[in-house]
Design a protein around this motif. Structure first.
Motif, PDB file in Angstrom:
ATOM      1  N   THR A  28     -71.274  90.461  12.655  1.00 20.54           N
ATOM      2  CA  THR A  28     -70.112  89.518  12.284  1.00 20.54           C
ATOM      3  C   THR A  28     -70.529  88.285  11.230  1.00 20.54           C
ATOM      4  O   THR A  28     -71.585  87.987  11.261  1.00 20.54           O
ATOM      5  N   PRO A  29     -69.717  87.677  10.525  1.00 18.49           N
ATOM      6  CA  PRO A  29     -68.029  88.012  10.359  1.00 18.49           C
ATOM      7  C   PRO A  29     -67.752  89.648  10.172  1.00 18.49           C
ATOM      8  O   PRO A  29     -68.416  90.247   9.492  1.00 18.49           O
ATOM      9  N   ALA A  30     -66.767  90.056  10.937  1.00 13.91           N
ATOM     10  CA  ALA A  30     -66.507  91.577  10.726  1.00 13.91           C
ATOM     11  C   ALA A  30     -64.935  91.586  10.606  1.00 13.91           C
ATOM     12  O   ALA A  30     -64.285  90.893  11.016  1.00 13.91           O
ATOM     13  N   PHE A  31     -64.611  92.610   9.621  1.00 15.28           N
ATOM     14  CA  PHE A  31     -63.246  92.965   9.351  1.00 15.28           C
ATOM     15  C   PHE A  31     -62.912  94.142   9.868  1.00 15.28           C
ATOM     16  O   PHE A  31     -63.809  95.195   9.586  1.00 15.28           O
ATOM     17  N   MET A  32     -61.874  94.307  10.761  1.00 19.64           N
ATOM     18  CA  MET A  32     -61.410  95.581  11.270  1.00 19.64           C
ATOM     19  C   MET A  32     -60.375  96.338  10.640  1.00 19.64           C
ATOM     20  O   MET A  32     -59.035  95.798  10.665  1.00 19.64           O
ATOM     21  N   PRO A  33     -60.523  97.398   9.894  1.00 22.30           N
ATOM     22  CA  PRO A  33     -59.348  98.048   9.081  1.00 22.30           C
ATOM     23  C   PRO A  33     -58.310  98.673  10.489  1.00 22.30           C
ATOM     24  O   PRO A  33     -58.775  98.911  11.499  1.00 22.30           O
ATOM     25  N   VAL A  34     -57.230  98.707  10.207  1.00 23.79           N
ATOM     26  CA  VAL A  34     -56.048  98.929  11.248  1.00 23.79           C
ATOM     27  C   VAL A  34     -55.982 100.436  11.058  1.00 23.79           C
ATOM     28  O   VAL A  34     -55.402 101.043  10.238  1.00 23.79           O
ATOM     29  N   GLY A  35     -56.085 101.007  12.173  1.00 23.91           N
ATOM     30  CA  GLY A  35     -55.768 102.530  12.519  1.00 23.91           C
ATOM     31  C   GLY A  35     -54.553 102.668  13.553  1.00 23.91           C
ATOM     32  O   GLY A  35     -54.956 103.084  14.532  1.00 23.91           O
ATOM     33  N   THR A  36     -53.397 102.340  13.284  1.00 25.59           N
ATOM     34  CA  THR A  36     -52.336 101.908  14.210  1.00 25.59           C
ATOM     35  C   THR A  36     -52.356 103.222  15.351  1.00 25.59           C
ATOM     36  O   THR A  36     -52.429 103.059  16.502  1.00 25.59           O
ATOM     37  N   TYR A  37     -51.974 104.515  14.657  1.00 23.40           N
ATOM     38  CA  TYR A  37     -51.933 105.703  15.471  1.00 23.40           C
ATOM     39  C   TYR A  37     -53.245 106.560  15.846  1.00 23.40           C
ATOM     40  O   TYR A  37     -53.299 107.726  16.070  1.00 23.40           O
ATOM     41  N   GLY A  38     -54.547 105.692  15.478  1.00 18.44           N
ATOM     42  CA  GLY A  38     -55.582 106.539  15.674  1.00 18.44           C
ATOM     43  C   GLY A  38     -56.043 107.119  14.032  1.00 18.44           C
ATOM     44  O   GLY A  38     -56.755 108.341  14.136  1.00 18.44           O
ATOM     45  N   ALA A  39     -55.451 106.681  13.114  1.00 16.15           N
ATOM     46  CA  ALA A  39     -56.001 107.039  11.709  1.00 16.15           C
ATOM     47  C   ALA A  39     -55.744 105.909  10.709  1.00 16.15           C
ATOM     48  O   ALA A  39     -54.946 105.075  10.957  1.00 16.15           O
ATOM     49  N   VAL A  40     -56.697 105.622   9.902  1.00 14.91           N
ATOM     50  CA  VAL A  40     -56.809 104.504   8.987  1.00 14.91           C
ATOM     51  C   VAL A  40     -56.183 105.414   7.776  1.00 14.91           C
ATOM     52  O   VAL A  40     -56.730 106.086   7.280  1.00 14.91           O
ATOM     53  N   LYS A  41     -54.794 105.189   7.670  1.00 11.45           N
ATOM     54  CA  LYS A  41     -54.020 106.231   6.854  1.00 11.45           C
ATOM     55  C   LYS A  41     -54.728 106.656   5.623  1.00 11.45           C
ATOM     56  O   LYS A  41     -55.069 105.913   4.931  1.00 11.45           O
ATOM     57  N   GLY A  42     -54.918 108.029   5.544  1.00 10.77           N
ATOM     58  CA  GLY A  42     -55.495 108.632   4.222  1.00 10.77           C
ATOM     59  C   GLY A  42     -56.864 108.638   4.207  1.00 10.77           C
ATOM     60  O   GLY A  42     -57.366 109.222   3.379  1.00 10.77           O
ATOM     61  N   ILE A  43     -57.565 107.694   5.242  1.00 10.82           N
ATOM     62  CA  ILE A  43     -59.059 107.736   4.956  1.00 10.82           C
ATOM     63  C   ILE A  43     -60.005 108.403   6.147  1.00 10.82           C
ATOM     64  O   ILE A  43     -59.450 108.392   7.267  1.00 10.82           O
TER      65      ILE A  43
END
Ligand code: ZN
Length: 376
Positions: A28-43
């Motif tokens: 930390t500090p940490a940034f969490m990418p969002v993977g709403t449906y269990g996928a960070v879209k496209g990655i």
């Protein structure tokens, strides 16, 4: 023992620490990418690891609808389902009930609402939310809370904050302590200083593994958001991670770290990547803009991401975006996540080296410059 946090360095109020969890460590500090449906879209998960992502966030509300609890449970949890080895944090669904479902009805025990997909009637309460997050094998679970809209009048904010506190007590009760897992409390109280103070003081009694500031990034704007953080942070315990939910732009992150926040999540780098918006050291640009048609330089000359490193040009990305190729979204999202992770790691290093003010002020100044390269 649940997850543990160690505060390693301080520069002013800015903090560098480490969270040890059952699924790995989070700097930390940490940034969490969002993977709403269990996928960070496209990655792909491997790409996220290469970028230096420590932890990702997924949404309980969305996952309970699709693919549903049973499928994820049968897969052995969300991490196994999606092939991500590191820690995950799941929100509790409270925020989405407010933002996505127009037909929600709150009672003392929980919320009944209509699915934003097919209109069917659904129910969330502390017990369902916490058990759902357990079935996802979530490293960090969030309490189920009521997220108030902005603006909201004082009495309603107070009533809602107290309801959220009663739900926090129940959430804690339904959470099974497991080695290296944790549950965070969520501070509510809208923009009202005394309500935030009361909320934090009550939540501290429940001994959560971390505390989050909720109910922000709901339209109050940068100045008010910073004011709320400033007014709340003094009541936070020093020995627990502090998470500012749903925030935000690079500027919001820098200013919040300065005040003592440790964790962030936001859809901006990923969602923007899909709409052509690019974050660079010198501010934002939109690749769809015609002026990039003949711009053969990378997105950000100083960026070390896989896209910029192999000199994928703005011209090519403009073209991909123009023809609607999914590669445009993938490349831009990769670059944007890299930008956020590089920013947060730069900030972390500056805290360790005790030159946070210098580094963060330069960062903020550079963001103001705009795309200076183009003027050459
Ligand atoms: Zn890049």
């Amino acid at each position: 023992m649940t997850l543990s946090f160690k505060l390693q360095h301080k520069d002013g109020n800015a903090r560098a620490g480490i969270i040890h969890t059952a699924h790995g460590t989070i700097e930390t500090p940490a940034f969490m990418p969002v993977g709403t449906y269990g996928a960070v879209k496209g990655i792909q998960p491997e790409e996220l690891i290469k970028i230096g992502v420590n932890i990702i966030l997924a949404n309980t509300y969305h996952l309970m609808e699709r693919p549903g609890k049973v499928i994820i449970e049968k897969s052995g949890g969300l991490r196994k389902f999606m092939g991500w080895q590191g820690p995950i944090l799941t929100d509790s669904g409270g925020f989405q009930v407010m933002s996505l479902s127009k037909m929600s009805k709150v009672d003392e025990e929980g919320v009944t609402f209509k699915s934003h997909l097919d209109g069917s009637s659904l129910r969330l309460n502390p017990e369902i939310s916490i058990k759902m997050q357990k079935s996802f094998d979530s490293t960090i679970s969030m309490i189920f809370d009521e997220c108030t809209p902005y603006p909201i009048d004082y009495e309603l904010a107070k009533k809602s904050m107290r309801l959220s506190f009663r739900w926090a007590e129940k959430s804690k009760k339904y959470f099974d302590d497991r080695n290296g897992y944790g549950i965070f409390g969520i501070v509510q109280g809208s923009i009202y200083k005394d309500l935030r103070e009361e909320s934090i003081k009550e939540l501290i009694q429940l001994n959560f593994d971390g505390l989050a500031l909720g109910g922000l990034a709901v339209g109050e704007g940068h100045e008010i958001m910073v004011e709320v953080v400033k007014n709340s942070i003094e009541y936070f315990p020093l020995d627990k991670p502090r998470y500012l939910m749903g925030v935000g732009y690079p500027k919001d992150i820098i200013e919040s770290v300065k005040l003592g926040i440790d964790m962030f999540d936001c859809v901006l780098p990923t969602r923007s990547g899909r709409t052509g918006k690019v974050f660079t050291k010198y501010g934002e640009l939109n690749i769809k803009n015609a002026k990039y048609k003949k711009d053969f330089r990378p997105l950000d000359i100083k960026c070390k991401c896989a896209v910029c490193a192999k000199n994928v040009s703005r011209s090519y990305l403009h073209h991909l975006s123009n023809i609607g190729d999914m590669l445009a979204s993938i490349y831009l999202t990769l670059h944007n996540i890299n930008h956020y992770i590089e920013l947060i790691s730069d900030i972390r290093n500056s805290i360790i080296n005790k030159n946070f003010d210098e580094v963060s002020e330069k960062r903020l100044k550079d963001y103001q410059k705009g795309d200076i390269d183009l003027e050459n």
